[in-house]
Design an enzyme around this catalytic site. Structure first.
Site, short mmCIF file in Angstrom:
data_model
loop_
_atom_site.label_atom_id
_atom_site.label_comp_id
_atom_site.label_asym_id
_atom_site.label_seq_id
_atom_site.Cartn_x
_atom_site.Cartn_y
_atom_site.Cartn_z
N LYS A 89 0.85 -1.18 0.00
CA LYS A 89 0.00 0.00 0.00
C LYS A 89 0.89 1.23 0.00
CE LYS A 89 -1.34 2.77 2.87
NZ LYS A 89 -1.25 4.01 2.03
N PRO A 90 1.03 1.88 -1.17
CA PRO A 90 1.84 3.11 -1.21
C PRO A 90 1.07 4.30 -0.67
CG PRO A 90 0.94 2.65 -3.38
CD PRO A 90 0.51 1.50 -2.48
N GLU B 220 9.95 1.31 10.58
CA GLU B 220 10.97 2.33 10.34
C GLU B 220 10.26 3.65 10.51
OE1 GLU B 220 12.93 5.14 9.36
OE2 GLU B 220 12.49 4.63 7.28
N LEU B 221 10.50 4.30 11.65
CA LEU B 221 9.67 5.43 12.07
C LEU B 221 10.45 6.74 12.05
CD1 LEU B 221 7.83 3.51 14.93
CD2 LEU B 221 7.18 3.72 12.52
N CYS C 236 13.44 11.05 7.18
CA CYS C 236 13.59 10.70 8.59
C CYS C 236 15.05 10.77 9.02
CB CYS C 236 13.03 9.30 8.85
SG CYS C 236 13.74 8.02 7.81
N GLU D 283 10.09 16.50 14.83
CA GLU D 283 10.70 16.32 13.52
C GLU D 283 10.21 17.41 12.59
OE1 GLU D 283 11.80 12.45 10.76
OE2 GLU D 283 9.91 12.47 11.86
#
Length: 494
Positions: A191-192, A267-268, A301, A398
Site C-alpha cells: 500500500k503506497p 521504520e519510524l 527521517c 521532527e
C-alpha cells in the site's frame, strides 16, 4: 526556458504519466477499484492534478490478500536462483528506465530531478543486493553439547506480508521492502502513500514484465489507509507487517497488530542531532550539514534536525551554513539548476512555518529564509536559525522541511546529553578529527546509525534502522532479509 524547450518538457512529462497504470494490481491483473472509485494525484510544485488512479476499498484490500495467500506456497517453493533472477531483471529494467522513474518521482513528490535520479540509483540497488542475498539464505548444523543430538536450523519465508510505504522516497522505500520479501519467498500486498502512488504502480509493471508470478506482488492504492489495512492486519492469514512512516502511526499499527502478535518491522520518525566539535573541519561540516539537512528537501527521517555546535565555532558555522542555504535555488524539480523543490502539500508547509515562527518567538535568531515562497505550489525557503533555545518546539519535533536550527554546547558530555534527549533514535551525525572522541561519541549516541564526518548514511549494503521510538528491525544489509524469514529448529537423533 524557451517555448520549444517547455513544449518538449511537457511532452516528456505527459508521455511518462501516460505509461503508468492507473488501476489496482491484484493477482497479476490490473483492475478497477470496487465501485470505480478514483482519486487525484497532485503535483506539489503547481497544485495541479497529474493523474487519477484507482481508490481501493476494504474488499479490494482483502482481494489482494487472497491473491497473496493463494500464491504463497508455490512462491516459497520456487528455487532461490529463480527468485534471484527475477530481482536482477527488475534491477536491469529500473536502471534502463531510470530517467522515466526519476521524472515520475519529481512530478508526484517534488524533489529536483538530480535527487530523483539519485533515488532511482539507490532504490535499484536494493533489487540487485537482494538478488544476491536470495541464494545465500543459510541455516546451520551442529552437535549438541551432550553429543547425543544433532541440531539443525533452517530459514523459511514468513509468509504473506503487508508493506506500507511513505511518500518521501516512493521508489526506494518500495524496493527496500519488496526486494527482501521476493528474495525470501514471501508474497505481499503493498500500500503506497496516496500522495505518490504512480512510482509504485510503475514498479509493479516492471516486476510483472520481469516474470514475477501472479499474486506474489499486489499493489493497492487508496485514500482510506486505515479502512483498507485494518482488516488485513486482523486477518490470521497475514504473517508480517512492514511500515515506514511517522512514529505516531507506527505506534497505532503496533498496537493494532499486538492482538495477533503479528510480526512487525517499523521504520519510524527521527530527530537527528548533527554534532560539530571544536576541532572539526568546518568546510566538511558545512557541506555535510547541507547534505544531511537538504536531502529530499529536508523531508527525510534521516534529515539533520538539531545542529549542536561547539561554542568556539558556532558563530562561524552558523553564518557559513546560512550563506550556503541562501544560495540554493528553489523551483519546480524539472527545472534546470533547481536545488530545492516544494514540500509535499499545504499542511506540510504550514507545519514547518509554525515551527519556525515558534522558534523565533522563543528567541531564536533568523539568519536566512523563514517563510513560504511563491503563489503556486508548496515552497518554503531554506532557513537557518541560530541560538535556538531548548524550549523551541523544533528541537523536540521532527521538522520535515528545509530548516536548520542551531544551538551550542561547551563540553562533550553536554553534547551527548543534548543529542540523546529525545525519544527518537534513528541517526546522528558527528564531525570531529579526534579519533578517540569519535569513538566515544559514536558509542555514546543512542541511535541505530551514525554518520561520522559525512552527511549521508543510507546504503543498501548496510542495515538501516533505529532504536527507541524510531522503530523495530532493520532494512537493507545482510540483516534485511532476516526480517522476512523464520528460523526453524529440528532436533535429530542420530
Amino acid at each position: 526556458m524557451t517555448a520549444t524547450q517547455q513544449a518538449v518538457t511537457e511532452s516528456a512529462e505527459a508521455a511518462a504519466l501516460a505509461r503508468v497504470p492507473d488501476q489496482l494490481f491484484i493477482g497479476g491483473s490490473w483492475r478497477d477499484a470496487e465501485g470505480g472509485r478514483r482519486f487525484a494525484v497532485e503535483d506539489p510544485a503547481t497544485g495541479t492534478v497529474l493523474r487519477d488512479v484507482a481508490d481501493a476499498s476494504p474488499p479490494d484490500g482483502l482481494a489482494a490478500l487472497d491473491a497473496a495467500v493463494a500464491a504463497q506456497a508455490s512462491w516459497a517453493a520456487t528455487p532461490p536462483r529463480e527468485r534471484s533472477d527475477i530481482l536482477r531483471r527488475a534491477f536491469d529494467a529500473v536502471t534502463a528506465q531510470a530517467e522515466e522513474f526519476a521524472l515520475l518521482i519529481t512530478l508526484e513528490m517534488g524533489k529536483p530531478l538530480a535527487e530523483s535520479r539519485a533515488e532511482v540509483a539507490y532504490g535499484a540497488e536494493f533489487l540487485r543486493w537482494f538478488s544476491e542475498e536470495a541464494v545465500r539464505i543459510a541455516g546451520g548444523y551442529q552437535v549438541a553439547p551432550q553429543g547425543a543430538t544433532r541440531l539443525l536450523t533452517m530459514k523459511q519465508p514468513v509468509g504473506p506480508c503487508l508493506l506500507v510505504t511513505p511518500w518521501n522516497f516512493p521508489l526506494a522505500m518500495g524496493t527496500r521492502k519488496i526486494g527482501p520479501a521476493v528474495a525470501a519467498g514471501c508474497t505481499m500486498v503493498v500500500k503506497p502513500a496516496p500522495q505518490t502512488p504512480l512510482t509504485m504502480l510503475a514498479l509493479a509493471k516492471v516486476f510483472a514484465e520481469a516474470g514475477l508470478p501472479e499474486g506474489v506482488l499486489n499493489v493497492v492504492t487508496t485514500t482510506e489507509a486505515a479502512e483498507v489495512t485494518g482488516p488485513l492486519i486482523a486477518d490470521p492469514r497475514l504473517r508480517k507487517l512492514s511500515f515506514t512512516g511517522s512514529t505516531a502511526v507506527g505506534r497505532a499499527l503496533v498496537a493494532q497488530s499486538a492482538t495477533r502478535l503479528l510480526r512487525v518491522s517499523m521504520e519510524l520518525g527521527g530527530n537527528a542531532p548533527f554534532l560539530v566539535f571544536d576541532d572539526a573541519d568546518l568546510d566538511a561540516a558545512v557541506e555535510g550539514a547541507v547534505l544531511a539537512k537538504m536531502r529530499n528537501i529536508g523531508e527525510a527521517c534521516t534529515a539533520a534536525n538539531r545542529f549542536l555546535v561547539h561554542t568556539s565555532v558556532a558563530r562561524e558555522f552558523s553564518h557559513r551554513l546560512a550563506e550556503r542555504m541562501a544560495s540554493l535555488t528553489l523551483g519546480r524539480g524539472t527545472g534546470s539548476g533547481v536545488h530545492v523543490g516544494p514540500l509535499i502539500d499545504a499542511a506540510a508547509r504550514e507545519r514547518v512555518d509554525t515551527l519556525v515562527q515558534d522558534a523565533v518567538a522563543c528567541g531564536g535568531r533568523l539568519l536566512t529564509g523563514g517563510g513560504a515562497v511563491g503563489e503556486r505550489g508548496y515552497f518554503y525557503s531554506p532557513t537557518v536559525l541560530a541560538d535556538v533555545p531548548a524550549d523551541a518546539r523544533m528541537l523536540a519535533e521532527e521538522i520535515f522541511g528545509p530548516v536548520a536550527p542551531i544551538t551550542s554546547f561547551t563540553e562533550e558530555s553536554q553534547a551527548l546529553r543534548l543529542a540523546n534527549s529525545t525519544d527518537a533514535g534513528l541517526v546522528a551525525y558527528v564531525f570531529t578529527r579526534d579519533l578517540s572522541r569519535a569513538l566515544r561519541v559514536c558509542e555514546g549516541l543512542e541511535t541505530g546509525m551514525v554518520g561520522l564526518n559525512q552527511g549521508l548514511v543510507s546504503n543498501p549494503a548496510a542495515p538501516f534502522g533505529g532504536v527507541k521510538a524510531s522503530g523495530l528491525g532493520r532494512e537493507g544489509g545482510p540483516q534485511g532479509i532476516d526480517e522476512y524469514l523464520e528460523v526453524k529448529y529440528v532436533g535429530i537423533q542420530p
